[in-house]
Design a protein around this motif. Structure first.
Motif, PDB file in Angstrom:
ATOM      1  N   ARG A 117      10.701   3.927   7.758  1.00 47.03           N
ATOM      2  CA  ARG A 117      10.294   4.074   6.087  1.00 47.03           C
ATOM      3  C   ARG A 117      11.607   4.091   5.337  1.00 47.03           C
ATOM      4  NH1 ARG A 117       6.663   9.188   4.001  1.00 47.03           N
ATOM      5  NH2 ARG A 117       5.629   8.496   6.058  1.00 47.03           N
ATOM      6  N   GLY A 118      11.373   3.368   4.392  1.00 48.20           N
ATOM      7  CA  GLY A 118      12.789   2.900   3.492  1.00 48.20           C
ATOM      8  C   GLY A 118      13.476   1.825   3.938  1.00 48.20           C
ATOM      9  N   SER A 119      12.948   1.181   5.110  1.00 47.10           N
ATOM     10  CA  SER A 119      13.425  -0.225   5.203  1.00 47.10           C
ATOM     11  C   SER A 119      12.952  -1.486   4.197  1.00 47.10           C
ATOM     12  CB  SER A 119      13.086  -0.501   6.715  1.00 47.10           C
ATOM     13  OG  SER A 119      13.550   0.358   7.590  1.00 47.10           O
ATOM     14  N   GLU A 120      14.009  -2.380   3.991  1.00 46.60           N
ATOM     15  CA  GLU A 120      13.433  -3.571   3.358  1.00 46.60           C
ATOM     16  C   GLU A 120      13.234  -4.355   4.541  1.00 46.60           C
ATOM     17  OE1 GLU A 120      13.456  -4.132   0.027  1.00 46.60           O
ATOM     18  OE2 GLU A 120      14.428  -2.220  -0.538  1.00 46.60           O
ATOM     19  N   VAL A 121      11.772  -4.861   4.445  1.00 46.74           N
ATOM     20  CA  VAL A 121      11.199  -5.618   5.586  1.00 46.74           C
ATOM     21  C   VAL A 121      10.805  -6.964   4.908  1.00 46.74           C
ATOM     22  CG1 VAL A 121      10.441  -3.805   6.923  1.00 46.74           C
ATOM     23  CG2 VAL A 121       9.127  -4.517   5.485  1.00 46.74           C
ATOM     24  N   THR A 122      10.807  -7.922   5.674  1.00 43.94           N
ATOM     25  CA  THR A 122      10.253  -9.286   5.460  1.00 43.94           C
ATOM     26  C   THR A 122       9.196  -9.708   6.307  1.00 43.94           C
ATOM     27  OG1 THR A 122      12.522  -9.894   4.804  1.00 43.94           O
ATOM     28  CG2 THR A 122      10.909 -11.629   5.175  1.00 43.94           C
ATOM     29  N   MET A 123       8.121 -10.161   5.913  1.00 42.34           N
ATOM     30  CA  MET A 123       6.738 -10.199   6.759  1.00 42.34           C
ATOM     31  C   MET A 123       6.268 -11.687   6.566  1.00 42.34           C
ATOM     32  SD  MET A 123       6.615  -7.198   7.884  1.00 42.34           S
ATOM     33  CE  MET A 123       5.302  -7.410   8.771  1.00 42.34           C
ATOM     34  N   LYS A 124       5.821 -12.142   7.493  1.00 46.62           N
ATOM     35  CA  LYS A 124       4.677 -13.436   7.541  1.00 46.62           C
ATOM     36  C   LYS A 124       3.421 -12.584   7.804  1.00 46.62           C
ATOM     37  CE  LYS A 124       3.728 -17.796   9.903  1.00 46.62           C
ATOM     38  NZ  LYS A 124       4.157 -18.619  10.688  1.00 46.62           N
ATOM     39  N   TYR A 125       2.356 -13.267   7.029  1.00 43.56           N
ATOM     40  CA  TYR A 125       1.076 -12.547   7.184  1.00 43.56           C
ATOM     41  C   TYR A 125      -0.122 -13.364   6.912  1.00 43.56           C
ATOM     42  CZ  TYR A 125       0.713 -11.603   2.345  1.00 43.56           C
ATOM     43  OH  TYR A 125       0.540 -11.905   0.731  1.00 43.56           O
ATOM     44  N   ARG A 126      -1.451 -13.175   7.438  1.00 42.19           N
ATOM     45  CA  ARG A 126      -2.427 -13.764   7.047  1.00 42.19           C
ATOM     46  C   ARG A 126      -3.687 -12.714   6.742  1.00 42.19           C
ATOM     47  NH1 ARG A 126      -7.019 -16.014   9.783  1.00 42.19           N
ATOM     48  NH2 ARG A 126      -8.121 -17.696   8.753  1.00 42.19           N
ATOM     49  N   GLY A 127      -4.025 -12.745   5.793  1.00 40.56           N
ATOM     50  CA  GLY A 127      -5.221 -11.707   5.546  1.00 40.56           C
ATOM     51  C   GLY A 127      -6.650 -12.168   5.292  1.00 40.56           C
ATOM     52  N   THR A 128      -7.627 -11.624   6.028  1.00 41.54           N
ATOM     53  CA  THR A 128      -8.905 -12.137   6.301  1.00 41.54           C
ATOM     54  C   THR A 128     -10.153 -11.057   5.942  1.00 41.54           C
ATOM     55  OG1 THR A 128      -9.225 -11.972   8.418  1.00 41.54           O
ATOM     56  CG2 THR A 128      -8.621 -14.145   7.561  1.00 41.54           C
ATOM     57  N   LEU A 129     -11.180 -11.156   5.436  1.00 39.92           N
ATOM     58  CA  LEU A 129     -12.204 -10.002   5.186  1.00 39.92           C
ATOM     59  C   LEU A 129     -12.932  -9.805   6.655  1.00 39.92           C
ATOM     60  CD1 LEU A 129     -13.767 -11.401   1.955  1.00 39.92           C
ATOM     61  CD2 LEU A 129     -12.217  -9.461   2.342  1.00 39.92           C
ATOM     62  N   ALA A 130     -12.905  -8.691   6.950  1.00 36.78           N
ATOM     63  CA  ALA A 130     -13.647  -8.369   8.321  1.00 36.78           C
ATOM     64  C   ALA A 130     -15.230  -8.819   8.319  1.00 36.78           C
ATOM     65  CB  ALA A 130     -13.619  -6.861   8.692  1.00 36.78           C
ATOM     66  N   ALA A 191     -14.086  -3.387   1.004  1.00 33.89           N
ATOM     67  CA  ALA A 191     -13.921  -4.300   1.914  1.00 33.89           C
ATOM     68  C   ALA A 191     -13.131  -3.847   2.962  1.00 33.89           C
ATOM     69  CB  ALA A 191     -13.430  -5.662   1.266  1.00 33.89           C
ATOM     70  N   THR A 192     -13.343  -4.189   4.256  1.00 29.10           N
ATOM     71  CA  THR A 192     -12.494  -3.898   5.592  1.00 29.10           C
ATOM     72  C   THR A 192     -11.625  -5.067   5.701  1.00 29.10           C
ATOM     73  OG1 THR A 192     -13.951  -2.367   6.542  1.00 29.10           O
ATOM     74  CG2 THR A 192     -12.276  -3.485   7.945  1.00 29.10           C
ATOM     75  N   LEU A 193     -10.295  -5.092   5.695  1.00 25.81           N
ATOM     76  CA  LEU A 193      -9.481  -6.090   5.704  1.00 25.81           C
ATOM     77  C   LEU A 193      -8.742  -6.246   7.082  1.00 25.81           C
ATOM     78  CD1 LEU A 193      -7.650  -5.135   2.374  1.00 25.81           C
ATOM     79  CD2 LEU A 193      -9.693  -6.416   2.747  1.00 25.81           C
ATOM     80  N   VAL A 194      -8.520  -7.602   7.601  1.00 26.53           N
ATOM     81  CA  VAL A 194      -8.084  -7.801   8.918  1.00 26.53           C
ATOM     82  C   VAL A 194      -6.745  -8.577   8.394  1.00 26.53           C
ATOM     83  CG1 VAL A 194      -7.810  -8.849  10.846  1.00 26.53           C
ATOM     84  CG2 VAL A 194     -10.154  -8.033  10.102  1.00 26.53           C
ATOM     85  N   PHE A 195      -5.573  -8.032   8.795  1.00 24.26           N
ATOM     86  CA  PHE A 195      -4.067  -8.766   8.640  1.00 24.26           C
ATOM     87  C   PHE A 195      -3.608  -9.008   9.796  1.00 24.26           C
ATOM     88  CE2 PHE A 195      -4.542  -6.475   4.551  1.00 24.26           C
ATOM     89  CZ  PHE A 195      -4.164  -7.562   3.669  1.00 24.26           C
ATOM     90  N   ASP A 196      -3.091 -10.259  10.135  1.00 18.92           N
ATOM     91  CA  ASP A 196      -2.282 -10.743  11.233  1.00 18.92           C
ATOM     92  C   ASP A 196      -0.729 -10.766  10.611  1.00 18.92           C
ATOM     93  OD1 ASP A 196      -4.340 -11.169  13.207  1.00 18.92           O
ATOM     94  OD2 ASP A 196      -4.705 -12.733  11.990  1.00 18.92           O
ATOM     95  N   VAL A 197       0.093  -9.854  11.042  1.00 11.18           N
ATOM     96  CA  VAL A 197       1.352  -9.638  10.621  1.00 11.18           C
ATOM     97  C   VAL A 197       2.313 -10.094  11.470  1.00 11.18           C
ATOM     98  CG1 VAL A 197       0.531  -7.925   8.664  1.00 11.18           C
ATOM     99  CG2 VAL A 197       1.447  -7.078  10.834  1.00 11.18           C
ATOM    100  N   GLU A 198       3.646 -10.435  11.071  1.00 10.43           N
ATOM    101  CA  GLU A 198       4.767 -10.659  11.929  1.00 10.43           C
ATOM    102  C   GLU A 198       5.706 -10.229  11.120  1.00 10.43           C
ATOM    103  OE1 GLU A 198       7.390 -14.237  14.253  1.00 10.43           O
ATOM    104  OE2 GLU A 198       5.449 -14.628  13.131  1.00 10.43           O
ATOM    105  N   LEU A 199       6.832  -9.472  11.696  1.00  9.42           N
ATOM    106  CA  LEU A 199       7.891  -8.910  11.235  1.00  9.42           C
ATOM    107  C   LEU A 199       9.072  -9.886  11.601  1.00  9.42           C
ATOM    108  CD1 LEU A 199       9.416  -6.574   9.603  1.00  9.42           C
ATOM    109  CD2 LEU A 199       9.829  -5.487  11.847  1.00  9.42           C
ATOM    110  N   LEU A 200       9.714 -10.544  10.308  1.00 11.16           N
ATOM    111  CA  LEU A 200      10.620 -11.410  10.460  1.00 11.16           C
ATOM    112  C   LEU A 200      12.155 -10.814  10.199  1.00 11.16           C
ATOM    113  CD1 LEU A 200       8.938 -14.080   7.928  1.00 11.16           C
ATOM    114  CD2 LEU A 200       9.076 -13.937  10.737  1.00 11.16           C
ATOM    115  N   ALA A 201      12.383  -9.884   9.545  1.00 17.17           N
ATOM    116  CA  ALA A 201      13.756  -9.243   9.323  1.00 17.17           C
ATOM    117  C   ALA A 201      13.357  -7.998   8.709  1.00 17.17           C
ATOM    118  CB  ALA A 201      14.380 -10.061   8.197  1.00 17.17           C
TER     119      ALA A 201
END
Length: 203
Positions: A117-130, A191-201
């Motif tokens: 909590r409080g971290s500055e994060v960089t993400m890669k992601y893809r969001g789709t509808l369930a 809508a229920t959401l599906v996210f594929d996420v990757e933490l880059l930094a």
């Protein structure tokens, strides 16, 4: 703290309705803080900012010095437990409605810095509808402050504890996503959401 115990679990977020029975009217500042933490019922801890906001709204309380003193007193007396800049109630566990749970699957555990909590994060992601698997959003780099309310609640909760290099799939219910209104035209209401996420930094 980051842990491989996060590998596959359901994150709980508690509704105020889950508290046990009626409570006596709070008298002291510490009593009001306990009510705030109980009502907010954040399993990762209620932030000082969230407590202040609740005290202002519910009790018209706005005394920074008294709040600071009462928080310290609560921790010293064992009525509050402190985790970083967040506060919880020692030994208290809450049940949570199914429609406020996030299903997380750890696809790959990272071995870099931890997203807290409080971290500055960089993400890669893809969001789709369930509902139909259609993609509504994607980005190769997206930066935000974790836990600051800059993104939907499901992200603030679901990315917490990841390590750089890690990947997760998050299935986020409407209440922790875009709710009944959605985000037209890409995301319909409820809508229920599906996210594929990757933490880059983590910065």
């Amino acid at each position: 703290r980051c842990s491989l115990a996060l590998a596959r679990r359901t994150v709980l977020r508690v509704s105020p309705r889950a508290s046990n029975g009626p409570m006596a009217p709070p008298k002291t500042t510490l009593d009001k803080i306990v009510v705030a933490v109980t009502t907010l019922a954040d399993p990762s801890g209620s932030s000082r900012q969230a407590i202040v906001k609740h005290l202002k709204a519910e009790f018209a309380f706005d005394n920074a010095n008294a709040l600071k003193k009462a928080l310290k007193q609560g921790v010293d007396k064992g009525k509050l437990a402190q985790k970083g800049q967040s506060f919880t109630l020692p030994g208290v566990q809450f049940e949570v409605p199914k429609d406020e749970q996030i299903d997380m699957t750890e696809i790959r555990a990272g071995d870099g810095d931890c997203a807290e909590r409080g971290s500055e994060v960089t993400m890669k992601y893809r969001g789709t509808l369930a509902s139909d698997g259609s993609e509504f959003d994607a980005a190769s780099r997206f930066e935000f402050t974790l836990g600051a309310g800059e993104v939907i609640k499901g992200w603030d909760t679901g990315i917490l504890g990841m390590r750089v290099g890690g990947k997760r799939t998050l299935i986020i219910p409407p209440k922790l996503g875009y709710g009944k209104r959605g985000s037209p035209p890409e995301i319909p209401g409820d809508a229920t959401l599906v996210f594929d996420v990757e933490l880059l930094a983590v910065n």
